[in-house]
Design an enzyme around this catalytic site. Structure first.
Site, short mmCIF file in Angstrom:
data_model
loop_
_atom_site.label_atom_id
_atom_site.label_comp_id
_atom_site.label_asym_id
_atom_site.label_seq_id
_atom_site.Cartn_x
_atom_site.Cartn_y
_atom_site.Cartn_z
N TRP A 191 -2.24 3.77 -8.48
CA TRP A 191 -1.50 2.53 -8.67
C TRP A 191 -0.53 2.59 -9.83
O TRP A 191 0.35 1.75 -9.95
CB TRP A 191 -2.50 1.39 -8.90
CG TRP A 191 -3.20 0.95 -7.65
CD1 TRP A 191 -3.90 1.73 -6.78
CD2 TRP A 191 -3.27 -0.37 -7.15
NE1 TRP A 191 -4.41 0.97 -5.77
CE2 TRP A 191 -4.05 -0.33 -5.97
CE3 TRP A 191 -2.77 -1.59 -7.57
CZ2 TRP A 191 -4.33 -1.46 -5.21
CZ3 TRP A 191 -3.06 -2.73 -6.82
CH2 TRP A 191 -3.83 -2.66 -5.66
N TYR A 220 -0.40 10.08 -7.19
CA TYR A 220 -1.17 9.20 -6.33
C TYR A 220 -1.94 8.22 -7.20
O TYR A 220 -2.58 8.61 -8.15
CB TYR A 220 -2.17 9.97 -5.44
CG TYR A 220 -3.00 8.97 -4.69
CD1 TYR A 220 -2.48 8.37 -3.55
CD2 TYR A 220 -4.20 8.52 -5.18
CE1 TYR A 220 -3.18 7.38 -2.90
CE2 TYR A 220 -4.90 7.53 -4.55
CZ TYR A 220 -4.39 6.96 -3.40
OH TYR A 220 -5.06 5.95 -2.78
#
Length: 770
Positions: A113, A111
């Site tokens: 970017w 999880y």
């Protein structure tokens, strides 16, 4: 001899200057009107002492100490090993856990970017690898927008993120809107970024165009700087977590003055008649009028009345930012903002109505979307178990417990192996000491990382990975209509490998290498995905062949997407019978029979005011009288490149800055630039004080993303030397509907720190043995 190469990142596109394979500097592209300063700061981190250069295994885990519940995780030394040994350890452990505990015992924790790139997407790589190997427990929703993602499909239909193409773009706002009311503000610093990559920043100039066209802005936020100075925004410093009460007060004022859009509410909405008794007080004896709202929000009743009149009389747009839903009962301001826009009379009109997340990234409001771009194909996950993303600590601490989530009863699985790739849970999650205690529970934690950040230090097996500067890829940003080549700028540091190469080697040991790689090497995958995109878009795109594209430093532009898009509010307004929404009624659900049927006491069938667990009117405020706003940083993306030059320059004596109103600082004897201790019962951290009246009294602002540096990890109250606010935030779901994070509902106090100023060790590797 120096040469220039294109670099695409989440915070923009740049040019890397390389000399004999050494990264010299990173410079903004000449065509970017608002380049982010994060990019040039990547240079200092490329080869800093925190880089992970070789595979490493936690000493206690390697020595065979009890692996489940071993409290040394996070403080133990590491032993560096060769790649063959590391890969064998990981593959053997995956086999063991699956055989003894089942596939659902493996958690695919990717999880965050990660880094830009269409092929080297960490989440896609990990999930494909784990799915082909038998499956894994997944997480659902995001820390950024969990409450929004769950509630909006009930209210306006469509997929969780479909609202992005259904709300007005900045060009339309400039042309047709008169008044923008931004709940949670429009912080321009957030528009530096775009997931997947970004060619040019456009939000700043588009906002400026709106102001030059005469659009007036109202900033409803505890922080004045949540709108750019050139917008000349009217600032309404609202008590944190009371946006819903303010919206209700505005709505009541519209209703009793007959300023609401009765026609739209009747034709295009469902359940207004069931909502009005709550609004008027007929249902509970409490009229949600301007006086009531003023007592809760700190906004004067006359201001509330005037805002109701202006929203109804002018071509208006109600904006709501993501920060307001990362709080106790975070679904309510999202739901109520839609109701308020429906009542105001502008929903479905050009450039007006409702929207969410403007300026959160340089995509929202810039373009309604882009044509599909080919990505790494995903394999079906045989495991159906999942957890709400922010409930990871609950899952580890209380396996077998059942929780509510969006009308379902979920049983939390017994996770034995965590495989984390491309994210930093010790940044995203709340109450990091509780997370630390939970993190001791699984048998094994495997992490792919480029730097010795907190997540790597809390792993058992750490595999060093290449950064986006050290691999071939192409950028395809969210809604950004550009593809940008990302040729490798430099060789990976030390023995680092790409995520894909690591997973391919593991798949070979586990017997499914060809299924994972499909016989392609990495550059062949990049070529394949681009070529497939080119073929899918056809003649309309007229994209060059791959070899030509690979040489274009500025990338290529994709064709624009045209509307109307599914779920269009304009189409609904024009003909609700012909263009229904995908809600059960086909209309905007002011009252949701489905949500009401869940029977939740913290999220009923219509938007409502629920008192937060922690806010400035709570009893706890007598002990901790300041409300903590832990918003996104200006100097980095989440925790990415906290060790980069730009983020390091923002520190005060090596600590994260905290902004305090001068009144609150004076009452505590705090001067500008001194080190302070921010604390509550969950933890404490050091930070550097910045005194500013841009933060309302009673509020302190400490951005997220400073790498956590606890003196005694796992012990509540222990000091974080660096300034991570999630050592202070509460780990509880915002409601039973979404189970999203409630980070912005946190009370603290601040005091001048007179203790010994210990060295920050956040960027220092653990003890390494060879």
């Amino acid at each position: 001899m120096e040469r220039r190469m294109p670099v695409a990142t989440h915070w923009g596109s740049f040019e890397a200057v390389v000399d004999a394979g050494r990264l010299v500097r990173i410079e903004p592209r000449g065509d970017d009107p608002a380049p982010s300063p994060i990019g040039p700061g990547m240079v200092t981190a490329a080869e800093d002492s925190a880089r992970i250069l070789r595979p490493a295994v936690r000493k206690g885990w390697l020595d065979g100490l009890p692996r489940a519940g071993d409290t040394a995780r996070g403080s133990d030394a590491f032993v560096e090993v060769g790649w063959d040994e590391a890969l064998t350890l990981v593959s053997d452990e995956l086999r063991r856990v699956r055989a003894q505990h089942g596939d659902s015992a493996v958690f695919g924790g990717s999880y965050g970017w990660a880094s830009a790139g269409g092929f080297h997407n960490a989440q896609s790589q990990l999930q494909r690898f784990l799915a082909l190997g038998g499956g894994y427990t997944d997480s659902r929703n995001t820390y950024s927008t969990a409450a929004l993602e769950v509630v909006l499909p009930h209210v306006i239909g469509g997929a969780p993120w479909s609202y992005q193409s259904r709300m007005p773009m900045w060009d339309e706002i400039a042309e047709s809107c008169e008044l923008v009311v931004a709940f949670g503000g429009l912080a321009l610093k957030n528009s530096q970024i775009n997931p997947g990559g970004l060619a040019r920043h456009q939000t700043r100039d588009l906002q400026r165009k709106c102001r030059e066209a005469g659009v007036r802005f109202v900033n409803v936020s505890p922080i004045r700087s949540d709108t750019a100075g050139f917008l000349d925004a009217e600032w309404l410093p609202v008590v944190p977590n009371t946006d819903t009460a303010l919206m209700l007060g505005i709505a009541h004022t519209m209703l009793v003055n007959d300023w609401h859009d009765e026609d739209f509410l009747t034709r295009c909405c469902e359940g207004f008649d069931r909502f009005t008794p709550y609004l008027t007080g007929d249902a509970d004896g409490i009229a949600k009028n301007a006086d009531w709202a003023a007592r809760i929000t700190g906004i004067h009743r006359d201001t509330i009345t005037d805002l109701a009149r202006r929203l109804s009389a002018q071509r208006s747009l109600v904006m709501v930012n993501y920060a307001v839903q990362r709080a106790d009962h975070g679904e309510q301001p999202i739901w109520m903002s839609v109701v308020l826009a429906a009542m105001a009379g502008s929903l479905g009109r050009p450039g007006c109505g409702w929207g969410a997340g403007y300026a959160t990234m340089d995509a929202t409001g810039v373009a309604p979307g882009r044509p599909p771009v080919a990505s790494m194909p995903q394999a079906a996950n045989p495991v159906t178990d999942f957890i709400p993303v922010a409930r990871i600590a609950d899952t580890l601490l209380e396996p077998g417990t059942t929780i509510d989530y969006d009308g379902r009863r979920l049983t939390l699985p017994d996770l034995r192996l965590i495989y984390w790739c491309g994210g930093n849970p010790f940044h995203h999650h709340q109450d990091l000491h509780r997370l630390t205690r939970a993190w001791q529970r699984p048998d094994t934690v495997v992490v792919h990382e480029a730097w010795w950040n907190t997540t790597a230090k809390f792993a058992d097996i750490v595999l060093p990975v290449a950064t986006s500067l050290e691999r071939d890829d192409f950028a395809a940003g969210f809604s950004d209509p550009h593809l940008v080549a990302m040729p490798k700028v430099r060789e990976p540091a030390g023995q680092a490998r790409t995520d894909h190469r690591i997973f391919a080697a593991l798949a070979a040991r586990l017997g499914y290498e060809h299924a994972f790689t499909q016989g392609r090497c990495e550059i062949e995958w990049v070529r394949h995905l681009y070529t497939r995109t080119r073929a899918d878009l056809g003649d309309d795109a007229a994209l060059p062949d791959f070899d030509d594209f690979w040489q274009r430093a500025r990338g290529v532009e994709l064709p624009s997407l045209g509307g109307p898009f599914p779920g269009s509010f304009a189409a609904l307004r024009a003909d609700p019978q012909r263009f229904p929404l995908t809600t059960p009624s086909g209309r905007i659900e002011i009252f949701s029979e489905k949500i009401d049927s869940f029977g939740y006491d913290d999220c009923t069938g219509h938007p409502a005011w629920f008192e937060p667990v922690e806010w400035l009117r709570a009893g706890l405020a007598s002990r901790f009288p300041l409300h903590l706003i832990s918003n996104q940083p200006a100097s980095r993306l989440h925790s990415q490149y906290d060790n980069g030059g730009h983020s390091l320059k923002s520190k005060i004596h090596g600590r994260e800055p905290v902004t305090i109103n001068p009144q609150d600082a004076a009452a505590r004897g705090i001067d500008d630039g001194v080190i302070v201790r921010v604390f509550n019962d969950r933890g404490s951290c050091l930070a550097g004080a910045i005194l500013s009246d841009a933060v309302m009294p009673g509020v302190v602002q400490l951005s997220t993303g400073a790498w956590w540096d606890p003196a005694q990890p796992g012990r509540s109250g222990t000091l974080d030397r660096h300034g991570n606010p999630n050592t202070l935030t509460g780990d509880r779901g915002c409601s039973r509907l979404s189970q999203g994070p409630s980070a912005h509902s946190a009370l603290v106090d601040v005091e001048a720190y007179d203790g010994p100023l210990e060295e920050v060790l956040a960027f220092t590797p653990p003890h390494l043995e060879h």
